[in-house]
Design a protein around this motif. Structure first.
Motif, mmCIF file in Angstrom:
data_model
loop_
_atom_site.group_PDB
_atom_site.id
_atom_site.type_symbol
_atom_site.label_atom_id
_atom_site.label_comp_id
_atom_site.label_asym_id
_atom_site.label_seq_id
_atom_site.Cartn_x
_atom_site.Cartn_y
_atom_site.Cartn_z
ATOM 1 N N ASP A 1 -17.694 15.856 -17.244
ATOM 2 C CA ASP A 1 -17.121 14.681 -17.913
ATOM 3 C C ASP A 1 -16.871 13.591 -16.877
ATOM 4 O O ASP A 1 -16.100 13.783 -15.939
ATOM 5 C CB ASP A 1 -15.822 15.065 -18.622
ATOM 6 N N VAL A 2 -17.516 12.451 -17.047
ATOM 7 C CA VAL A 2 -17.425 11.371 -16.062
ATOM 8 C C VAL A 2 -15.994 10.839 -15.941
ATOM 9 O O VAL A 2 -15.585 10.386 -14.872
ATOM 10 C CB VAL A 2 -18.441 10.244 -16.375
ATOM 11 N N ARG A 3 -15.227 10.907 -17.030
ATOM 12 C CA ARG A 3 -13.846 10.408 -16.978
ATOM 13 C C ARG A 3 -12.998 11.239 -16.018
ATOM 14 O O ARG A 3 -12.237 10.693 -15.210
ATOM 15 C CB ARG A 3 -13.236 10.409 -18.374
ATOM 16 N N ILE A 4 -13.145 12.543 -16.078
ATOM 17 C CA ILE A 4 -12.388 13.411 -15.181
ATOM 18 C C ILE A 4 -12.941 13.306 -13.766
ATOM 19 O O ILE A 4 -12.185 13.294 -12.785
ATOM 20 C CB ILE A 4 -12.391 14.862 -15.702
ATOM 21 N N HIS A 5 -14.255 13.200 -13.637
ATOM 22 C CA HIS A 5 -14.884 13.017 -12.323
ATOM 23 C C HIS A 5 -14.311 11.769 -11.637
ATOM 24 O O HIS A 5 -13.999 11.787 -10.441
ATOM 25 C CB HIS A 5 -16.403 12.905 -12.492
ATOM 26 N N ASN A 6 -14.153 10.685 -12.393
ATOM 27 C CA ASN A 6 -13.596 9.454 -11.836
ATOM 28 C C ASN A 6 -12.152 9.638 -11.400
ATOM 29 O O ASN A 6 -11.738 9.116 -10.361
ATOM 30 C CB ASN A 6 -13.692 8.317 -12.845
ATOM 31 N N ARG A 7 -11.374 10.356 -12.179
ATOM 32 C CA ARG A 7 -9.975 10.599 -11.817
ATOM 33 C C ARG A 7 -9.877 11.382 -10.511
ATOM 34 O O ARG A 7 -9.054 11.068 -9.642
ATOM 35 C CB ARG A 7 -9.262 11.374 -12.928
ATOM 36 N N LEU A 8 -10.707 12.403 -10.382
ATOM 37 C CA LEU A 8 -10.701 13.216 -9.161
ATOM 38 C C LEU A 8 -11.190 12.400 -7.964
ATOM 39 O O LEU A 8 -10.623 12.502 -6.867
ATOM 40 C CB LEU A 8 -11.559 14.463 -9.364
ATOM 41 N N SER A 9 -12.207 11.585 -8.181
ATOM 42 C CA SER A 9 -12.703 10.713 -7.109
ATOM 43 C C SER A 9 -11.613 9.748 -6.660
ATOM 44 O O SER A 9 -11.444 9.499 -5.459
ATOM 45 C CB SER A 9 -13.918 9.921 -7.584
ATOM 46 N N ALA A 10 -10.876 9.212 -7.620
ATOM 47 C CA ALA A 10 -9.800 8.275 -7.285
ATOM 48 C C ALA A 10 -8.768 8.926 -6.382
ATOM 49 O O ALA A 10 -8.330 8.327 -5.389
ATOM 50 C CB ALA A 10 -9.138 7.761 -8.570
ATOM 51 N N LEU A 11 -8.385 10.160 -6.687
ATOM 52 C CA LEU A 11 -7.413 10.864 -5.838
ATOM 53 C C LEU A 11 -7.935 11.022 -4.417
ATOM 54 O O LEU A 11 -7.205 10.795 -3.446
ATOM 55 C CB LEU A 11 -7.110 12.250 -6.404
ATOM 56 N N LEU A 12 -9.186 11.426 -4.308
ATOM 57 C CA LEU A 12 -9.761 11.641 -2.977
ATOM 58 C C LEU A 12 -9.836 10.339 -2.187
ATOM 59 O O LEU A 12 -9.525 10.308 -0.989
ATOM 60 C CB LEU A 12 -11.142 12.282 -3.099
ATOM 61 N N TRP A 13 -10.233 9.253 -2.849
ATOM 62 C CA TRP A 13 -10.323 7.962 -2.153
ATOM 63 C C TRP A 13 -8.943 7.437 -1.765
ATOM 64 O O TRP A 13 -8.776 6.866 -0.694
ATOM 65 C CB TRP A 13 -11.065 6.946 -3.010
ATOM 66 N N LEU A 14 -7.958 7.625 -2.634
ATOM 67 C CA LEU A 14 -6.604 7.194 -2.296
ATOM 68 C C LEU A 14 -6.084 7.964 -1.084
ATOM 69 O O LEU A 14 -5.429 7.394 -0.213
ATOM 70 C CB LEU A 14 -5.659 7.393 -3.491
ATOM 71 N N ALA A 15 -6.412 9.246 -1.021
ATOM 72 C CA ALA A 15 -5.987 10.071 0.110
ATOM 73 C C ALA A 15 -6.696 9.662 1.404
ATOM 74 O O ALA A 15 -6.159 9.874 2.497
ATOM 75 C CB ALA A 15 -6.244 11.547 -0.182
ATOM 76 N N GLU A 16 -7.880 9.057 1.282
ATOM 77 C CA GLU A 16 -8.607 8.576 2.461
ATOM 78 C C GLU A 16 -8.099 7.223 2.949
ATOM 79 O O GLU A 16 -8.547 6.724 3.975
ATOM 80 C CB GLU A 16 -10.098 8.478 2.160
ATOM 81 N N GLY A 17 -7.203 6.603 2.171
ATOM 82 C CA GLY A 17 -6.628 5.344 2.616
ATOM 83 C C GLY A 17 -7.078 4.122 1.838
ATOM 84 O O GLY A 17 -6.660 3.008 2.148
ATOM 85 N N THR B 1 0.839 -1.182 0.000
ATOM 86 C CA THR B 1 0.000 0.000 0.000
ATOM 87 C C THR B 1 0.880 1.240 0.000
ATOM 88 O O THR B 1 1.797 1.361 0.799
ATOM 89 C CB THR B 1 -0.904 0.016 1.247
ATOM 90 N N VAL B 2 0.596 2.141 -0.912
ATOM 91 C CA VAL B 2 1.350 3.381 -1.015
ATOM 92 C C VAL B 2 0.631 4.447 -0.217
ATOM 93 O O VAL B 2 -0.569 4.651 -0.394
ATOM 94 C CB VAL B 2 1.474 3.818 -2.495
ATOM 95 N N GLN B 3 1.350 5.121 0.670
ATOM 96 C CA GLN B 3 0.764 6.195 1.446
ATOM 97 C C GLN B 3 0.655 7.427 0.569
ATOM 98 O O GLN B 3 1.626 7.861 -0.029
ATOM 99 C CB GLN B 3 1.614 6.501 2.678
ATOM 100 N N PHE B 4 -0.518 7.981 0.471
ATOM 101 C CA PHE B 4 -0.766 9.162 -0.337
ATOM 102 C C PHE B 4 -1.627 10.105 0.476
ATOM 103 O O PHE B 4 -2.633 9.697 1.050
ATOM 104 C CB PHE B 4 -1.483 8.768 -1.640
ATOM 105 N N SER B 5 -1.225 11.349 0.536
ATOM 106 C CA SER B 5 -2.029 12.329 1.265
ATOM 107 C C SER B 5 -2.125 13.609 0.448
ATOM 108 O O SER B 5 -1.280 13.886 -0.402
ATOM 109 C CB SER B 5 -1.423 12.612 2.638
ATOM 110 N N LEU B 6 -3.169 14.349 0.715
ATOM 111 C CA LEU B 6 -3.391 15.623 0.040
ATOM 112 C C LEU B 6 -3.435 16.738 1.074
ATOM 113 O O LEU B 6 -4.127 16.608 2.086
ATOM 114 C CB LEU B 6 -4.733 15.608 -0.700
ATOM 115 N N PRO B 7 -2.735 17.835 0.808
ATOM 116 C CA PRO B 7 -2.888 19.002 1.689
ATOM 117 C C PRO B 7 -4.341 19.488 1.649
ATOM 118 O O PRO B 7 -5.045 19.297 0.647
ATOM 119 C CB PRO B 7 -1.958 20.050 1.068
ATOM 120 N N THR B 8 -4.792 20.102 2.707
ATOM 121 C CA THR B 8 -6.186 20.516 2.831
ATOM 122 C C THR B 8 -6.644 21.402 1.677
ATOM 123 O O THR B 8 -7.729 21.199 1.130
ATOM 124 C CB THR B 8 -6.409 21.247 4.172
ATOM 125 N N LEU B 9 -5.828 22.375 1.289
ATOM 126 C CA LEU B 9 -6.221 23.276 0.214
ATOM 127 C C LEU B 9 -6.362 22.546 -1.121
ATOM 128 O O LEU B 9 -7.274 22.824 -1.897
ATOM 129 C CB LEU B 9 -5.225 24.427 0.077
#
Length: 85
Positions: free
Chosen positions: A27-43, A5-13
């Motif tokens: 665009d659902v493709r970009i929406h999915n990419r952004l969702s993926a980042l947020l979920w990865l940052a949640e663990g 598991t790779v640790q990934f975090s996002l600064p608050t801003l």
């Protein structure tokens, strides 16, 4: 075979900016990419995120690498323009 598991975090801003972009994205493709980042940052793992989005874990890892290497603008641009015919 279990992947590390790779640790990934996002600064608050950055997180807030991604959440706002995702809310306004049509665009659902970009929406999915952004969702993926947020979920990865949640663990969530890449496999879990891939399962939620119906894509390959390698795709999720590619999106993460693109974000880390070239930033949010690159992640939100779609290079593939389709078959020219």
């Amino acid at each position: 075979m279990e992947q590390a598991t790779v640790q990934f975090s996002l600064p608050t801003l950055v997180r807030k900016k991604i959440e706002k972009l995702r809310r306004n994205e049509r665009d659902v493709r970009i929406h999915n990419r952004l969702s993926a980042l947020l979920w990865l940052a949640e663990g969530y793992s890449a496999h879990e995120v891939a399962s939620l989005l119906g894509v390959c874990p390698r795709t999720v890892n590619n999106w993460l690498a693109l974000f880390q290497d070239k930033g949010l603008d690159a992640l939100c641009s779609l290079e593939y323009k389709g078959d020219p015919g």
